[in-house]
Write a protein that holds these residues in place. Structure first.
Motif, mmCIF file in Angstrom:
data_model
loop_
_atom_site.group_PDB
_atom_site.id
_atom_site.type_symbol
_atom_site.label_atom_id
_atom_site.label_comp_id
_atom_site.label_asym_id
_atom_site.label_seq_id
_atom_site.Cartn_x
_atom_site.Cartn_y
_atom_site.Cartn_z
ATOM 1 N N SER A 241 0.832 -1.208 0.000
ATOM 2 C CA SER A 241 0.000 0.000 0.000
ATOM 3 C C SER A 241 0.867 1.258 0.000
ATOM 4 O O SER A 241 1.643 1.495 0.919
ATOM 5 C CB SER A 241 -0.912 0.013 1.222
ATOM 6 N N ILE A 242 0.708 2.082 -1.036
ATOM 7 C CA ILE A 242 1.480 3.325 -1.121
ATOM 8 C C ILE A 242 0.961 4.367 -0.119
ATOM 9 O O ILE A 242 1.764 4.932 0.635
ATOM 10 C CB ILE A 242 1.452 3.887 -2.563
ATOM 11 N N PRO A 243 -0.356 4.592 -0.076
ATOM 12 C CA PRO A 243 -0.831 5.544 0.950
ATOM 13 C C PRO A 243 -0.476 5.067 2.357
ATOM 14 O O PRO A 243 -0.173 5.879 3.234
ATOM 15 C CB PRO A 243 -2.357 5.555 0.756
ATOM 16 N N GLY A 244 -0.513 3.751 2.560
ATOM 17 C CA GLY A 244 -0.146 3.198 3.860
ATOM 18 C C GLY A 244 1.276 3.564 4.224
ATOM 19 O O GLY A 244 1.567 3.953 5.361
ATOM 20 N N ALA A 245 2.181 3.462 3.249
ATOM 21 C CA ALA A 245 3.571 3.824 3.504
ATOM 22 C C ALA A 245 3.679 5.292 3.889
ATOM 23 O O ALA A 245 4.449 5.666 4.773
ATOM 24 C CB ALA A 245 4.434 3.522 2.267
ATOM 25 N N PHE A 246 2.880 6.119 3.234
ATOM 26 C CA PHE A 246 2.939 7.559 3.524
ATOM 27 C C PHE A 246 2.476 7.830 4.960
ATOM 28 O O PHE A 246 3.153 8.510 5.727
ATOM 29 C CB PHE A 246 2.064 8.333 2.528
ATOM 30 N N VAL A 247 1.335 7.274 5.302
ATOM 31 C CA VAL A 247 0.792 7.519 6.649
ATOM 32 C C VAL A 247 1.744 6.948 7.713
ATOM 33 O O VAL A 247 2.018 7.597 8.726
ATOM 34 C CB VAL A 247 -0.615 6.885 6.778
ATOM 35 N N ALA A 248 2.259 5.757 7.468
ATOM 36 C CA ALA A 248 3.161 5.134 8.440
ATOM 37 C C ALA A 248 4.428 5.966 8.608
ATOM 38 O O ALA A 248 4.902 6.179 9.729
ATOM 39 C CB ALA A 248 3.506 3.717 7.997
ATOM 40 N N ALA A 249 4.981 6.455 7.492
ATOM 41 C CA ALA A 249 6.189 7.279 7.571
ATOM 42 C C ALA A 249 5.912 8.529 8.390
ATOM 43 O O ALA A 249 6.717 8.951 9.229
ATOM 44 C CB ALA A 249 6.661 7.649 6.161
ATOM 45 N N LEU A 250 4.742 9.103 8.161
ATOM 46 C CA LEU A 250 4.363 10.322 8.866
ATOM 47 C C LEU A 250 4.245 10.060 10.377
ATOM 48 O O LEU A 250 4.784 10.800 11.200
ATOM 49 C CB LEU A 250 3.010 10.797 8.315
ATOM 50 N N ILE A 251 3.548 8.980 10.728
ATOM 51 C CA ILE A 251 3.343 8.677 12.149
ATOM 52 C C ILE A 251 4.685 8.456 12.842
ATOM 53 O O ILE A 251 4.976 9.040 13.890
ATOM 54 C CB ILE A 251 2.455 7.417 12.311
ATOM 55 N N ILE A 252 5.528 7.627 12.231
ATOM 56 C CA ILE A 252 6.799 7.283 12.871
ATOM 57 C C ILE A 252 7.692 8.509 12.990
ATOM 58 O O ILE A 252 8.258 8.792 14.055
ATOM 59 C CB ILE A 252 7.486 6.145 12.098
ATOM 60 N N ALA A 253 7.800 9.284 11.893
ATOM 61 C CA ALA A 253 8.680 10.453 11.935
ATOM 62 C C ALA A 253 8.179 11.482 12.941
ATOM 63 O O ALA A 253 8.966 12.102 13.664
ATOM 64 C CB ALA A 253 8.790 11.070 10.540
#
Lengths: 622, 237
Positions: A241-253
């Motif tokens: 999931s590309i949007p999933g990667a975006f949201v996950a990157a955002l949360i972690i960062a």
């Protein structure tokens, strides 16, 4: 903490999220279509940084800088296309473990290639021309360049979205992601599609590495940091999931940024808490929470339970009587060998290394073989055992035999904790999670100076006087190695071992006859961790010092190579494999500078020559 | 006598240790509809998958329009003009109806009228309104139509149609029979795998009957209809 520092850290988090997203989305995209988890993705990121560095040495000015960034991405994309068409294409129908090992072999080769081409020094890149300054955020300085990064992430997300949903190519990618064979049956040429997807994903990793260059120097250890981060983001966001990667990157960062912004805070009851220290475990905590709530990630699809694709193994039986006589005779010969060799013989030192490697490989084999769990982070439990023994000796003042006896506990406790999460996943997800956990343990050992000694590690970890001679330690290692092997074999042949193999061969049927698959696998994981920990404890006292290297990913991979080298279908495999591997490493590594790359080529050759797995070859011959 | 469009000789296929086909031989001529009959597990679907290269462990001769395609990759076989409408439909659920059609589009064949969206929608009016809907949200019957429509977008010379009457309402079966007859009229050769004898008898000229991976009967559809013993032995449940 002020509003200004919070604002700056929030923006900093956004910039980091962009890099993380660029890195992870390519991995996710490639996995979605090809079903291959590319362990070399972090290496492609690292190459992006190095290639960009070289290009900036020749191209100057604003145009030159951005041309370098773009050029690095294109170069890495081209390399990705080459890797896919020359290597991975041959492995799409191979067992998962071989695919993972092949891509890991690439990381070894790329790492040594980087050292060969660019040397071991960190390379500091130039600042982006025209963006070297900073802007004012509530009276605080914030780098202009980071503003660009903040914009790049969402732009790439948008571009990928348009590409995947508005173009014929995107529709083909989505179709092939869902049903490869049917896509072929309507005329989609997968070879070209897969190569182009791989090139795109690689290019994005290259771009991420290049864009990071003005913020941190290019170094030859970026690959494993990057792959660990990318795995966490992809697991949290959901594979594919590309949007999933975006949201996950955002949360972690952002959680990391918040930890930094909070700084040291006085809390009631807890006293002063230094939140910046938590940045290390923030990823882990996010991942743990997500995996408990949604094991398939925030935006992922639930995984269907799959039967093992590998051909079924013959049932396990206790060995014939003559085998025990032979094994007993061999042990006796090994036990009296020091009397013939003498205390100063190098063979004793090498043999101790081999015994430890056998114990480690056998504990990993108990997961990979009968367990069907492809752990890429088994060194974590070896290392935890080593650190447990060393810390008990040095910090707790325990006598050496007690410290050694408790070392399995270190491995077992770690395995108990991490295993709980890992057994919730299977296949490549399991492999990624085990690797991510081992990376987390590694970075804790590497950075927690006060306790673990950081990168220097712990020294003065020597055995008690009566075990200090080579001969005595040789006997101790031999005895514990044999005891460990017998222990693992008894478990393998017990009803528990049969349940474990049943859960591997057919998870659904195993559950239907009342086997609690997760519980069985969790226990097996913990047992393997305990035996791995014992190997680590033995290792610590044999070397006198330990460093984070004891729990590095490359040790995990060495273990896998030993197991595969010996053959996954036989309990003798890890013994033969480990002995062969250590002996080979001892002879070759001393004469060759780029031993890792050679190992990489060797692994690639194995996977290409025997795409069905070594075990298959063994069986056909017998 | 002209060369058959699709010529299959001694086709074998296996899944792992289990051999499914034991030397299948048959022909499909241009413009005809041929039924491949047999009970569940007789090997009908496997025959189609083996022809299309969707099974690795296969052997035998497959000649399509004069070319030996038995070693070709699946996509090349599709591009040569052999289309496939699988029994489990396998529509791309993540794509819209229109995207399902578009990714299957192949260039027109010389001397034949190309399949356009217009022609497809004329044949399957239901799909016209559903164009922008997600394919996953269509009814079973609509998905069956989409499967055939998608196959036609490749402008095929021949269509391998696997059990189109399976699991759809009688009215859809009726519509499907009409469609198959229309396609035959348009010059698309059809190999129809079926268990529904009345349906097959209505649209097909000839029939082959499979049992345990071997051909037990071959001949005119009328002959099969008259041969009660053969029907009882190989078809009736």
């Amino acid at each position: 903490m002020t509003a200004a520092s919070l604002a700056v850290q929030f923006l900093n988090g956004l910039a980091n999220a962009s890099t993380l997203f660029l890195l992870a989305c390519g991995l996710s995209l490639i996995f979605g279509v090809t079903r291959i988890v590319n362990f070399a993705h972090g290496s492609l990121y690292m190459l992006g940084a190095y290639v960009a560095w070289s290009l900036t040495q020749h191209l100057s000015g604003g145009v030159g800088f951005w041309a370098s960034m773009f050029g690095a991405a294109v170069a890495v994309a081209a390399l990705g296309a080459l890797i896919e068409s020359a290597l991975l294409r041959r492995l799409y129908r191979s067992p998962e473990l071989l695919q993972l090992l092949a891509t890991f072999a690439l990381t070894l080769i790329i790492r040594d290639a980087v050292l060969y081409i660019w040397g071991p020094e960190d390379l500091l890149g130039p600042r982006a021309p025209g963006l070297a300054g900073s802007i004012n955020i509530l009276g605080r300085a914030f780098p202009q360049y980071d503003v660009v990064l903040i914009v790049v992430g969402p732009l790439v997300l948008l571009a990928l979205h348009v590409l995947l949903t508005r173009t014929r190519w995107g529709a083909m990618v989505r179709a092939a992601t869902q049903d490869r064979d049917m896509a072929a049956a309507v005329g989609v040429n997968q070879a070209i599609l897969f190569t182009s997807v791989f090139a795109l994903g690689s290019g994005l990793a290259g771009l991420a590495g290049a864009l990071q260059l003005p913020r941190e120097p290019a170094s030859a250890s970026l690959d494993l940091f990057a792959i660990g981060d990318a795995f966490v983001v992809v697991v949290v966001g959901g594979m594919g999931s590309i949007p999933g990667a975006f949201v996950a990157a955002l949360i972690i960062a952002e959680i990391k940024a918040l930890c930094i912004a909070l700084g040291s805070v006085d809390l009631p009851l807890l006293g002063t808490v230094a939140f910046p220290k938590f940045t290390l475990v923030a990823e882990f905590i996010v991942m743990a929470v997500v995996l408990i709530v949604r094991p398939w990630g925030l935006f992922g699809q639930p995984q269907s339970i799959q039967r093992a694709l590998n051909p079924a193994e013959p049932p396990s039986h206790a060995a014939p009587r003559w085998f025990y006589w032979l094994a007993g005779a061999l042990c006796f010969a090994l036990a009296v060998a020091p009397l013939a060799l003498g205390e100063t013989s190098y063979a004793l030192v090498l043999a101790i290394d081999i015994f430890i490697a056998i114990l480690f490989a056998a504990s990993l084999y108990s997961l990979v073989g009968p367990g069907g769990m492809h752990s890429f982070g088994h060194a974590a439990y070896f290392g935890l055992g080593a650190y447990a023994a060393a810390l008990l000796l040095k910090s707790a003042g325990a006598p050496m035999p007690v410290a050694l006896a408790l070392s399995p506990l270190g491995g077992a406790l770690g395995a108990l904790l991490f295993g709980w999460f890992c057994v919730r996943l299977s296949g490549v997800y399991f492999a990624m999670l085990t690797l991510a956990f081992s990376q987390i343990v590694w970075s804790i050992a590497y950075q927690w100076d006060a306790v673990t000694g950081g990168s220097n590690g712990l020294i003065g970890v020597w055995p008690s006087q009566w075990l200090a001679s080579h001969t005595a330690y040789y006997w101790l290692s031999l005895a514990l190695c044999v005891a460990g092997l017998v222990f693992l074999r008894i478990i393998h042949l017990s009803p528990f071992g049969a349940a474990l193999r049943a859960a591997r061969d057919n998870p659904l049927r195993a559950e239907a006859i009342g086997i609690d698959r997760r519980s069985v696998q969790w226990r097996a994981f913990t047992i393997a961790g305990a035996v791995g920990g014992l190997a680590g404890g033995l290792f610590a006292f044999s070397k006198g010092s330990i460093s984070p290297e004891t729990l590095s990913v490359s040790r995990s991979i060495d273990g896998l190579v030993m197991v595969l080298f010996g053959g996954v279908e036989s309990a003798l495999g890890p013994i033969v494999g480990a002995a062969g591997f250590v002996a080979l490493q001892d002879t070759i590594a001393r004469h060759v500078d780029y031993w890792r790359a050679m190992l990489g080529f060797f692994m690639l050759a194995l996977t290409l020559l025997f795409p069905g797995g070594l075990a298959g070859v063994w069986r056909r011959r017998s | 006598m002209t060369e058959p469009l699709l010529h299959v000789r001694d086709l074998t296929a296996r899944y792992g240790a289990a051999q499914i086909l034991f030397g299948i031989s048959f022909d499909l001529n241009a413009g005809e509809a041929v039924a491949l009959m047999g009970r569940n597990g007789a090997g009908k679907s496997t025959t189609m998958k083996a022809i299309l290269g969707l099974i690795d462990a296969r052997a035998g001769v497959v000649v399509f329009r004069g070319e030996h395609i038995s070693r070709w990759p699946t996509y090349k076989i599709a591009r040569a003009g052999l289309a496939y409408a699988p029994e489990d439909r396998r529509i791309f659920a993540d794509l819209t109806v229109r995207e399902n059609l578009d990714i299957a589009a192949l260039p027109a064949r010389p001397g034949r009228e190309p399949w356009t969206h217009e022609r497809i929608f004329a044949l399957f009016p239901n799909l016209r309104e559903a164009q922008d809907r997600s394919a996953a949200r269509m009814s079973g019957g609509e998905q069956q139509m989409l499967t055939v429509a998608r196959a036609l977008m490749g402008n095929p010379y021949a269509l391998l149609l696997d059990e189109p009457s399976e699991g759809v309402a009688p009215i859809v079966v009726e519509a499907m029979a009409e469609t198959v007859l229309k396609l035959k009229g348009e010059g698309v050769a059809i190999l129809l795998s079926e268990q529904n004898l009345p349906f097959a008898a209505r649209v097909c000229d000839r029939a082959y009957v499979l049992e345990k991976g071997e051909i037990r009967f071959s001949g005119a559809m009328d002959a099969l209809m008259r041969d009660e013993a053969a029907r009882r032995a190989w078809l009736e449940v």
